[in-house]
Design an enzyme around this catalytic site. Structure first.
Site, mmCIF file in Angstrom:
data_model
loop_
_atom_site.group_PDB
_atom_site.id
_atom_site.type_symbol
_atom_site.label_atom_id
_atom_site.label_comp_id
_atom_site.label_asym_id
_atom_site.label_seq_id
_atom_site.Cartn_x
_atom_site.Cartn_y
_atom_site.Cartn_z
ATOM 1 N N ARG A 54 0.825 -1.224 0.000
ATOM 2 C CA ARG A 54 0.000 0.000 0.000
ATOM 3 C C ARG A 54 0.851 1.262 0.000
ATOM 4 O O ARG A 54 0.435 2.306 -0.492
ATOM 5 C CB ARG A 54 -0.863 0.009 1.261
ATOM 6 C CG ARG A 54 -1.899 -1.075 1.232
ATOM 7 C CD ARG A 54 -2.474 -1.324 2.614
ATOM 8 N NE ARG A 54 -3.653 -2.132 2.468
ATOM 9 C CZ ARG A 54 -4.882 -1.732 2.815
ATOM 10 N NH1 ARG A 54 -5.073 -0.576 3.386
ATOM 11 N NH2 ARG A 54 -5.910 -2.510 2.611
ATOM 12 N N LYS A 157 -4.652 -19.632 3.594
ATOM 13 C CA LYS A 157 -5.660 -20.165 4.515
ATOM 14 C C LYS A 157 -6.230 -19.002 5.334
ATOM 15 O O LYS A 157 -5.451 -18.101 5.626
ATOM 16 C CB LYS A 157 -4.951 -21.169 5.411
ATOM 17 C CG LYS A 157 -5.711 -21.692 6.613
ATOM 18 C CD LYS A 157 -4.830 -22.614 7.446
ATOM 19 C CE LYS A 157 -5.570 -23.045 8.679
ATOM 20 N NZ LYS A 157 -5.125 -22.422 9.913
ATOM 21 N N ASP A 186 -2.603 -25.106 2.151
ATOM 22 C CA ASP A 186 -2.633 -25.702 3.481
ATOM 23 C C ASP A 186 -1.160 -26.001 3.728
ATOM 24 O O ASP A 186 -0.606 -26.940 3.138
ATOM 25 C CB ASP A 186 -3.451 -26.996 3.497
ATOM 26 C CG ASP A 186 -3.454 -27.632 4.885
ATOM 27 O OD1 ASP A 186 -2.400 -27.549 5.568
ATOM 28 O OD2 ASP A 186 -4.470 -28.201 5.296
ATOM 29 N N HIS A 187 -0.507 -25.201 4.555
ATOM 30 C CA HIS A 187 0.963 -25.292 4.575
ATOM 31 C C HIS A 187 1.466 -26.668 5.039
ATOM 32 O O HIS A 187 2.597 -27.042 4.750
ATOM 33 C CB HIS A 187 1.595 -24.147 5.386
ATOM 34 C CG HIS A 187 1.580 -24.337 6.875
ATOM 35 N ND1 HIS A 187 0.512 -24.014 7.670
ATOM 36 C CD2 HIS A 187 2.516 -24.817 7.732
ATOM 37 C CE1 HIS A 187 0.795 -24.281 8.927
ATOM 38 N NE2 HIS A 187 2.015 -24.775 9.002
ATOM 39 N N LYS A 191 4.953 -29.770 3.952
ATOM 40 C CA LYS A 191 5.917 -30.403 4.861
ATOM 41 C C LYS A 191 6.323 -31.754 4.291
ATOM 42 O O LYS A 191 5.469 -32.575 3.956
ATOM 43 C CB LYS A 191 5.300 -30.609 6.259
ATOM 44 C CG LYS A 191 5.002 -29.308 6.992
ATOM 45 C CD LYS A 191 4.477 -29.604 8.398
ATOM 46 C CE LYS A 191 3.953 -28.341 9.058
ATOM 47 N NZ LYS A 191 4.686 -27.902 10.230
ATOM 48 N N GLU A 225 0.163 -28.673 20.787
ATOM 49 C CA GLU A 225 1.161 -27.616 20.919
ATOM 50 C C GLU A 225 1.277 -27.246 22.396
ATOM 51 O O GLU A 225 0.309 -27.362 23.143
ATOM 52 C CB GLU A 225 0.733 -26.369 20.135
ATOM 53 C CG GLU A 225 0.658 -26.586 18.636
ATOM 54 C CD GLU A 225 0.138 -25.342 17.911
ATOM 55 O OE1 GLU A 225 0.956 -24.585 17.396
ATOM 56 O OE2 GLU A 225 -1.079 -25.153 17.870
ATOM 57 N N ASP A 244 -9.458 -23.918 13.089
ATOM 58 C CA ASP A 244 -8.068 -23.519 12.878
ATOM 59 C C ASP A 244 -7.206 -24.692 12.428
ATOM 60 O O ASP A 244 -6.370 -24.553 11.531
ATOM 61 C CB ASP A 244 -7.519 -22.938 14.196
ATOM 62 C CG ASP A 244 -6.124 -22.345 14.048
ATOM 63 O OD1 ASP A 244 -5.853 -21.745 12.995
ATOM 64 O OD2 ASP A 244 -5.310 -22.488 14.985
ATOM 65 N N HIS A 249 -5.376 -28.806 8.476
ATOM 66 C CA HIS A 249 -4.169 -29.644 8.571
ATOM 67 C C HIS A 249 -4.474 -31.078 9.005
ATOM 68 O O HIS A 249 -3.894 -32.030 8.498
ATOM 69 C CB HIS A 249 -3.173 -29.034 9.567
ATOM 70 C CG HIS A 249 -2.939 -27.562 9.374
ATOM 71 N ND1 HIS A 249 -2.873 -26.975 8.134
ATOM 72 C CD2 HIS A 249 -2.766 -26.548 10.260
ATOM 73 C CE1 HIS A 249 -2.661 -25.672 8.273
ATOM 74 N NE2 HIS A 249 -2.596 -25.391 9.558
ATOM 75 N N LYS A 348 -4.000 -26.542 22.096
ATOM 76 C CA LYS A 348 -2.966 -25.587 22.499
ATOM 77 C C LYS A 348 -2.681 -25.859 23.975
ATOM 78 O O LYS A 348 -3.556 -26.314 24.713
ATOM 79 C CB LYS A 348 -3.459 -24.146 22.366
ATOM 80 C CG LYS A 348 -3.910 -23.773 20.960
ATOM 81 C CD LYS A 348 -2.834 -23.044 20.202
ATOM 82 C CE LYS A 348 -3.295 -22.598 18.838
ATOM 83 N NZ LYS A 348 -2.260 -22.685 17.812
HETATM 84 C C1 BG6 Z 1 -1.717 -22.602 11.658
HETATM 85 C C2 BG6 Z 1 -2.667 -22.321 12.799
HETATM 86 O O1 BG6 Z 1 -2.431 -22.859 10.460
HETATM 87 O O2 BG6 Z 1 -0.919 -23.733 11.970
HETATM 88 C C3 BG6 Z 1 -1.902 -22.117 14.102
HETATM 89 O O3 BG6 Z 1 -3.423 -21.157 12.495
HETATM 90 C C4 BG6 Z 1 -0.985 -23.299 14.368
HETATM 91 O O4 BG6 Z 1 -2.793 -21.935 15.196
HETATM 92 C C5 BG6 Z 1 -0.122 -23.574 13.138
HETATM 93 O O5 BG6 Z 1 -0.178 -22.994 15.489
HETATM 94 C C6 BG6 Z 1 0.693 -24.831 13.330
HETATM 95 O O6 BG6 Z 1 1.595 -24.943 12.266
HETATM 96 P P1 BG6 Z 1 2.996 -25.675 12.465
HETATM 97 O O7 BG6 Z 1 3.591 -25.706 11.093
HETATM 98 O O8 BG6 Z 1 3.773 -24.824 13.426
HETATM 99 O O9 BG6 Z 1 2.698 -27.018 13.039
#
Ligand code: BG6
Length: 499
Positions: A54, A157, A186-187, A191, A225, A244, A249, A348
């Site tokens: 921006r 996402k 979807d990251h 992996k 986590e 989330d 995932h 979490k």
């Molecule tokens: C994200 C979530 O998509 O993935 C987070 O929004 C989460 O809440 C994270 O902590 C976990 O990703 P990774 O790669 O650290 O396991």
């Protein structure tokens, strides 16, 4: 089966156009990731990166900013020649939201083909509400049109916040794009440990014959986590663990664990097999929700010896019923998995940070000393490994057995560590969307979780609390089908104590 691995010389010359280039994702993942790909020779020689932001920023200032991103990421330093090559690829274009001609100007900038290759990949690291409007604006000036050159759009996402909004987003995007042009992130799919699941299952003769209801008692897919929600309280309270993590995932991990052998390893082959299994998951019966789903919130507690506040305190709203712990029991209605429960859970602030697939096998024909059942565990993170627990005779005069563990690292110390975004960026340039979500996957995932999200949101009864740093709430066991089932903990031997 065919392979789809491509080297950098298989990538067309292209320009990566990054919207939201000064945001957190770009700073922490995208620029460092692109730099690393460049350093190891995986970027095409003529790739250019155009940041779109921006603010008005000079090219010099922007390149200095990129240097600060790399300095922050690579604290031990980096190669000066690699840096010079990388920085020369970078340009900046200001797109002020108030300028009605902003996208015409963007088009003019990009039309300089002496600098910018005309295959264009847009990475939308912007607010989800802006995905469709940005695509619409690009389309209006002809920047999504594919004729001689390809045009691809990456959407971060979340893809919608429920089935209806995902469909709405999809119809907004497909006014201007074909499905093959849309890359939904979807990251987890970037992996290596997730990509391993499919390969490990189907490249080993010994696994496939036992991967079914004849031998498997149940499957657990776990992602826990130790971190809390941190400074994302507002986002998290409008999202919750189910949306989330599970909607994305964890269901993708389940799909890779349960899918049939794809007809080949092409993007269509892999995604078709995943879509099929996702669509075979039985809808969760909302009238019996308590037997199929469990939610909880972390209360104050101790993590790594440090006192931490509870979720409601962090949020500053004691009425929230949003879950930081979610567990579901799922069944897959196909011959392979008939009757096998899949317990999936995420949390979490649990006692350990671990992502894994734990498979418990049925009772063996000979039972000595109430022996344990076999487990096969695929560790995703932090440790990438495969383990199998089997029974063996305790050496000595007596007839007795104990559990021993076969333990193999899927990652060796000398292996390259590739961030998920690096892999996904490379796939984007290669035109390989097998590690991106197809719309049918996103929709199947929403269709499954939506009724639970709605039922939980409507139920304002205070949510079960677990102290931060503890293991699963005792009450979560309500979803187990059998008395002898329990949450499998640490992947270390002996970590499977019933709680
Ligand atoms: C994200 C979530 O998509 O993935 C987070 O929004 C989460 O809440 C994270 O902590 C976990 O990703 P990774 O790669 O650290 O396991």
């Amino acid at each position: 089966m065919t392979q789809t691995l491509a080297a950098s010389n298989d990538i067309d010359p292209c320009t990566l156009v990054l919207f939201g280039a000064s945001g957190n994702l770009a700073r922490v993942k995208l620029y460092p990731g692109l730099f690393r790909l460049d350093s190891i020779g995986r970027l095409p020689a003529d790739l250019k990166i155009l940041a779109v932001g921006r603010q008005e920023v000079t090219l010099e200032a922007w390149r200095a900013d990129i240097k600060s991103m790399l300095d922050a990421k690579f604290k031990k330093g980096y190669d000066a020649a690699a840096f010079e090559r990388f920085i020369a690829r970078n340009y900046y274009h200001a797109n002020p939201p108030t300028d009605p001609d902003a996208f015409i100007k963007l088009k003019n900038t990009l039309s300089n083909d002496a600098i910018f290759p005309q295959n264009l990949a847009y990475f939308l690291s912007v607010r989800p509400v802006d995905f469709a409007p940005v695509v619409e604006s690009l389309a209006k000036v002809g920047l999504t049109q594919e004729d001689k050159f390809w045009r691809r759009v990456v959407v971060e996402k979340p893809f919608g916040t429920d089935l209806a909004s995902a469909k709405e987003l999809q119809s907004g995007l497909t006014k201007n794009l074909k499905e093959s042009q849309i890359y939904r992130i979807d990251h987890y799919l970037g992996k290596s440990a997730l990509q391993n699941i499919l390969l490990q299952r189907f490249t080993n003769t010994i696994l496939e014959p036992i991967w079914n209801n004849q031998y498997i008692d149940h499957v657990q897919i776990t992602n826990t986590e130790m971190l809390g929600v941190g400074d994302r309280t507002q986002f998290y309270d409008s999202t919750g663990a189910l949306r989330d993590m599970i909607q994305s995932h964890i269901l993708q991990t389940l799909a890779l664990t349960a899918m049939e052998l794809p007809k080949d390893l092409t993007p269509d082959g892999v995604r078709d097999a995943k879509i099929k299994v996702l669509e075979q998951i039985r809808p969760i019966p909302v009238d019996e929700l308590n037997k199929h789903a469990f939610r909880a919130q972390y209360a104050a507690g101790k993590v790594n010896g440090e006192k931490v506040p509870g979720y409601l305190e962090e949020l500053g709203n004691k009425d929230s019923v949003v879950e930081t712990y979610a567990a579901l029991k799922l069944f897959i209605d196909n011959p392979r998995w008939k009757g096998v429960p899949f317990y999936i859970r995420t949390a979490k602030r649990l006692h350990e940070a671990d992502t894994r697939i734990s498979i418990r096998f049925k009772k063996a024909p000979l039972q000595v000393n109430e022996q344990d059942q076999n487990w096969l565990i695929i560790g995703i993170q932090p440790r990438e490994c495969i383990k199998m627990e089997i029974q063996a005779k305790v050496p000595g005069l007596d007839i007795n057995t104990r559990t021993i563990q076969l333990d193999a690292a899927n990652r060796l110390a000398e292996d390259d560590t590739v961030d998920a975004y690096e892999a996904l960026l490379l796939n984007l340039m290669q035109g390989d969307n097998s590690n991106y979500l197809h719309i049918s996957e996103a929709e199947a995932q929403w269709r499954l979780v939506d009724p639970v999200v709605k039922a939980w949101a409507a139920d304002k009864t205070p949510v079960h609390q677990y102290p931060a740093g503890s293991s699963d709430p005792e009450a979560s066991k309500v979803i187990f089908e059998a008395e002898d089932q329990f949450w499998r903990y640490s992947i270390e031997l002996g970590g499977d104590k019933p709680n």
